[in-house]
Motif scaffolding. Structure first.
Motif, PDB file in Angstrom:
ATOM      1  N   GLN A 196       0.841  -1.203   0.000  1.00 48.40           N
ATOM      2  CA  GLN A 196       0.000   0.000   0.000  1.00 48.40           C
ATOM      3  C   GLN A 196       0.877   1.255   0.000  1.00 48.40           C
ATOM      4  O   GLN A 196       0.557   2.255  -0.672  1.00 48.40           O
ATOM      5  CB  GLN A 196      -0.901  -0.002   1.240  1.00 48.40           C
ATOM      6  N   SER A 197       1.991   1.194   0.725  1.00 47.14           N
ATOM      7  CA  SER A 197       2.919   2.323   0.758  1.00 47.14           C
ATOM      8  C   SER A 197       3.543   2.541  -0.619  1.00 47.14           C
ATOM      9  O   SER A 197       3.623   3.681  -1.098  1.00 47.14           O
ATOM     10  CB  SER A 197       4.012   2.049   1.804  1.00 47.14           C
ATOM     11  N   TRP A 198       4.004   1.464  -1.262  1.00 47.30           N
ATOM     12  CA  TRP A 198       4.592   1.593  -2.614  1.00 47.30           C
ATOM     13  C   TRP A 198       3.558   2.101  -3.607  1.00 47.30           C
ATOM     14  O   TRP A 198       3.892   2.851  -4.538  1.00 47.30           O
ATOM     15  CB  TRP A 198       5.116   0.224  -3.068  1.00 47.30           C
ATOM     16  N   ASN A 199       2.303   1.734  -3.397  1.00 48.35           N
ATOM     17  CA  ASN A 199       1.223   2.111  -4.317  1.00 48.35           C
ATOM     18  C   ASN A 199       1.043   3.627  -4.412  1.00 48.35           C
ATOM     19  O   ASN A 199       0.566   4.138  -5.425  1.00 48.35           O
ATOM     20  CB  ASN A 199      -0.082   1.459  -3.823  1.00 48.35           C
ATOM     21  N   LEU A 200       1.433   4.356  -3.365  1.00 43.15           N
ATOM     22  CA  LEU A 200       1.280   5.815  -3.382  1.00 43.15           C
ATOM     23  C   LEU A 200       2.097   6.438  -4.511  1.00 43.15           C
ATOM     24  O   LEU A 200       1.668   7.405  -5.148  1.00 43.15           O
ATOM     25  CB  LEU A 200       1.720   6.404  -2.033  1.00 43.15           C
ATOM     26  N   VAL A 201       3.293   5.869  -4.751  1.00 40.24           N
ATOM     27  CA  VAL A 201       4.154   6.396  -5.812  1.00 40.24           C
ATOM     28  C   VAL A 201       4.029   5.542  -7.082  1.00 40.24           C
ATOM     29  O   VAL A 201       3.839   6.062  -8.176  1.00 40.24           O
ATOM     30  CB  VAL A 201       5.631   6.434  -5.344  1.00 40.24           C
ATOM     31  N   GLY A 202       4.130   4.220  -6.915  1.00 43.48           N
ATOM     32  CA  GLY A 202       4.117   3.333  -8.075  1.00 43.48           C
ATOM     33  C   GLY A 202       2.745   3.186  -8.705  1.00 43.48           C
ATOM     34  O   GLY A 202       2.633   3.011  -9.925  1.00 43.48           O
ATOM     35  N   ILE A 247      11.454  -5.464  -1.985  1.00 48.49           N
ATOM     36  CA  ILE A 247      10.859  -4.635  -3.033  1.00 48.49           C
ATOM     37  C   ILE A 247      10.008  -5.481  -3.981  1.00 48.49           C
ATOM     38  O   ILE A 247       8.966  -5.037  -4.486  1.00 48.49           O
ATOM     39  CB  ILE A 247      11.955  -3.859  -3.793  1.00 48.49           C
ATOM     40  N   ILE A 248      10.432  -6.746  -4.207  1.00 47.76           N
ATOM     41  CA  ILE A 248       9.616  -7.625  -5.066  1.00 47.76           C
ATOM     42  C   ILE A 248       8.248  -7.862  -4.427  1.00 47.76           C
ATOM     43  O   ILE A 248       7.207  -7.823  -5.088  1.00 47.76           O
ATOM     44  CB  ILE A 248      10.364  -8.949  -5.309  1.00 47.76           C
ATOM     45  N   ARG A 249       8.247  -8.099  -3.115  1.00 45.72           N
ATOM     46  CA  ARG A 249       6.967  -8.291  -2.403  1.00 45.72           C
ATOM     47  C   ARG A 249       6.085  -7.052  -2.508  1.00 45.72           C
ATOM     48  O   ARG A 249       4.874  -7.146  -2.707  1.00 45.72           O
ATOM     49  CB  ARG A 249       7.253  -8.591  -0.929  1.00 45.72           C
ATOM     50  N   MET A 250       6.704  -5.890  -2.350  1.00 49.14           N
ATOM     51  CA  MET A 250       5.939  -4.648  -2.397  1.00 49.14           C
ATOM     52  C   MET A 250       5.322  -4.430  -3.772  1.00 49.14           C
ATOM     53  O   MET A 250       4.136  -4.113  -3.895  1.00 49.14           O
ATOM     54  CB  MET A 250       6.848  -3.460  -2.033  1.00 49.14           C
ATOM     55  N   VAL A 251       6.140  -4.612  -4.811  1.00 51.16           N
ATOM     56  CA  VAL A 251       5.666  -4.335  -6.166  1.00 51.16           C
ATOM     57  C   VAL A 251       4.643  -5.382  -6.616  1.00 51.16           C
ATOM     58  O   VAL A 251       3.574  -5.042  -7.131  1.00 51.16           O
ATOM     59  CB  VAL A 251       6.858  -4.289  -7.145  1.00 51.16           C
ATOM     60  N   LEU A 252       4.963  -6.670  -6.398  1.00 52.91           N
ATOM     61  CA  LEU A 252       4.054  -7.717  -6.865  1.00 52.91           C
ATOM     62  C   LEU A 252       2.710  -7.683  -6.149  1.00 52.91           C
ATOM     63  O   LEU A 252       1.668  -7.927  -6.754  1.00 52.91           O
ATOM     64  CB  LEU A 252       4.707  -9.086  -6.694  1.00 52.91           C
ATOM     65  N   GLY A 253       2.733  -7.391  -4.848  1.00 48.81           N
ATOM     66  CA  GLY A 253       1.467  -7.311  -4.114  1.00 48.81           C
ATOM     67  C   GLY A 253       0.546  -6.267  -4.727  1.00 48.81           C
ATOM     68  O   GLY A 253      -0.658  -6.489  -4.884  1.00 48.81           O
ATOM     69  N   GLY A 266      -2.705   1.314  -8.182  1.00 46.72           N
ATOM     70  CA  GLY A 266      -3.510   2.514  -8.388  1.00 46.72           C
ATOM     71  C   GLY A 266      -4.884   2.426  -7.765  1.00 46.72           C
ATOM     72  O   GLY A 266      -5.660   3.367  -7.849  1.00 46.72           O
ATOM     73  N   THR A 267      -5.193   1.281  -7.136  1.00 49.33           N
ATOM     74  CA  THR A 267      -6.461   1.131  -6.407  1.00 49.33           C
ATOM     75  C   THR A 267      -6.164   1.018  -4.912  1.00 49.33           C
ATOM     76  O   THR A 267      -5.038   0.711  -4.517  1.00 49.33           O
ATOM     77  CB  THR A 267      -7.215  -0.132  -6.867  1.00 49.33           C
ATOM     78  N   VAL A 268      -7.173   1.228  -4.085  1.00 51.77           N
ATOM     79  CA  VAL A 268      -6.977   1.156  -2.633  1.00 51.77           C
ATOM     80  C   VAL A 268      -6.999  -0.294  -2.156  1.00 51.77           C
ATOM     81  O   VAL A 268      -6.212  -0.698  -1.289  1.00 51.77           O
ATOM     82  CB  VAL A 268      -8.059   1.985  -1.908  1.00 51.77           C
ATOM     83  N   ALA A 269      -7.890  -1.106  -2.712  1.00 58.00           N
ATOM     84  CA  ALA A 269      -8.019  -2.494  -2.262  1.00 58.00           C
ATOM     85  C   ALA A 269      -6.975  -3.422  -2.878  1.00 58.00           C
ATOM     86  O   ALA A 269      -6.665  -4.475  -2.330  1.00 58.00           O
ATOM     87  CB  ALA A 269      -9.423  -3.016  -2.582  1.00 58.00           C
ATOM     88  N   GLY A 270      -6.414  -3.032  -4.029  1.00 63.40           N
ATOM     89  CA  GLY A 270      -5.518  -3.906  -4.771  1.00 63.40           C
ATOM     90  C   GLY A 270      -4.334  -4.436  -3.975  1.00 63.40           C
ATOM     91  O   GLY A 270      -4.094  -5.655  -3.965  1.00 63.40           O
ATOM     92  N   PRO A 271      -3.546  -3.571  -3.302  1.00 67.69           N
ATOM     93  CA  PRO A 271      -2.386  -4.079  -2.563  1.00 67.69           C
ATOM     94  C   PRO A 271      -2.750  -5.104  -1.485  1.00 67.69           C
ATOM     95  O   PRO A 271      -2.004  -6.055  -1.255  1.00 67.69           O
ATOM     96  CB  PRO A 271      -1.796  -2.809  -1.942  1.00 67.69           C
TER      97      PRO A 271
END
Length: 328
Positions: A39-45, A239-245, A252-257
């Motif tokens: 969810q944290s990575w999702n803010l930027v990625g 980082i792989i866990r963060m990105v793949l999750g 770009g969605t809230v529920a996705g991560p």
């Protein structure tokens, strides 16, 4: 996801640990932590569309700083967590300021941030003050004031609270002026700037938020695992866990991560049930992960979060086709 779905998910999450064996509770804690980090990575990625592969820097820096302050000065991690978060935010803004000022985007930004993460890992590996290859270790104590508990149950509710807070923050950012600006930057940055969006400042704000939250996750990980090592805390696995999750669930969605990290954890446990040796199991795991990722990318490019909508569309078409055939 609608409000009723979120409430049902919250009730299930609160009641989940009761009756679970300790090893399964530890798995649930790490799953929540990876969902938090995604969810944290999702803010930027996800929102801003900037493929950052250097977030392990903030994760490791937060954990190392707070552990050192605890070991050398006796500072409680409850206070150190905020200092670690500020360090992560400062590093993210500094890296973003240089990268964005020079116009790095897409694969160039990804390579630059990955190179910085690998450079940081190499520096920590050679630093005797930071423990070198052996890293740092914390003693297990029953000291809630030191963020240490003998039972994993408190860790579960702490990381669950962190996940709820960052999800609320992502929900707020997604609907704020900053969120709309980030989405515009993601879709077409040059056009967004032509319409008056300050892309440089918006991306830095998102990077600062993401860096703070990622570093706080690193602090929690250090207190839960009680051990820090450069290849773990600054390595590619995090980082792989963060990105793949985020990508599997729907970036770009809230529920996705949350959805993607949970699916990833279930897949991980399913692989462990295969009766293979450690090396064979690791190889089989990589193959299964790869196939699962390919399947999602090909059939659900918007992530698992888009699955209910696609099923409804398909069902609607079948019903319409059946009615048309009946009328004929």
């Amino acid at each position: 996801m609608k409000l009723a779905g979120w409430l049902a998910l919250a009730v299930a999450a609160v009641g989940l640990p009761w009756g679970l064996p300790e090893w399964l509770l530890s798995t649930a804690i790490l799953t929540l932590l990876y969902a938090y980090l995604s969810q944290s990575w999702n803010l930027v990625g996800g929102f801003a569309g900037q493929l950052s592969l250097g977030d392990a820097i903030y994760f490791g820096a937060g954990g190392y700083l707070v552990t050192l302050l605890n070991l050398k000065l006796g500072l409680t991690p409850w206070i150190g967590l905020w200092l670690g978060g500020l360090l992560g935010a400062a590093l993210a803004v500094a890296i973003g300021a240089v990268s964005f000022r020079f116009g790095l985007r897409g694969i160039y930004f990804a390579v630059a941030t990955l190179a910085m993460a690998e450079l940081t890992r190499a520096v920590v590996l050679e630093s005797a003050f930071l423990g070198g290859t052996w890293g740092l270790q914390l003693d297990l104590k029953d000291a809630p004031g030191k963020f240490q508990f003998l039972s994993p149950l408190p860790y579960y509710y702490i990381v669950l609270t962190m996940l709820v807070l960052i999800t609320l923050m992502a929900w707020h950012v997604r609907r704020s002026r900053l969120g709309y600006c980030l989405l515009a930057i993601r879709e077409r940055e040059d056009s967004a700037e032509a319409l008056g969006v300050d892309a440089y400042r918006c991306k830095l704000r998102a990077a600062g938020l993401s860096g703070f939250c990622t570093a706080a996750g690193g602090v929690f990980h250090a207190q839960f695992i009680l051990y820090l090592q450069p290849d773990t805390n600054f390595g590619l696995d995090i980082i792989i866990r963060m990105v793949l999750g985020s990508v599997l669930g729907g970036k770009g969605t809230v529920a996705g991560p949350i959805l993607g990290s949970t699916a990833f954890a279930l897949l991980d446990e399913a692989v462990r049930l295969i009766p293979l040796s450690t090396s064979q199991g690791a190889a089989a795991g990589r193959i299964i992960y790869g196939l699962a990722i390919m399947a999602v990318v090909i059939f659900l490019p918007s992530g698992l979060v888009s699955l209910p909508g696609r099923l409804r569309t398909r069902t609607g078409r079948q019903v319409a086709r059946a009615r048309a055939e009946g009328a004929a």
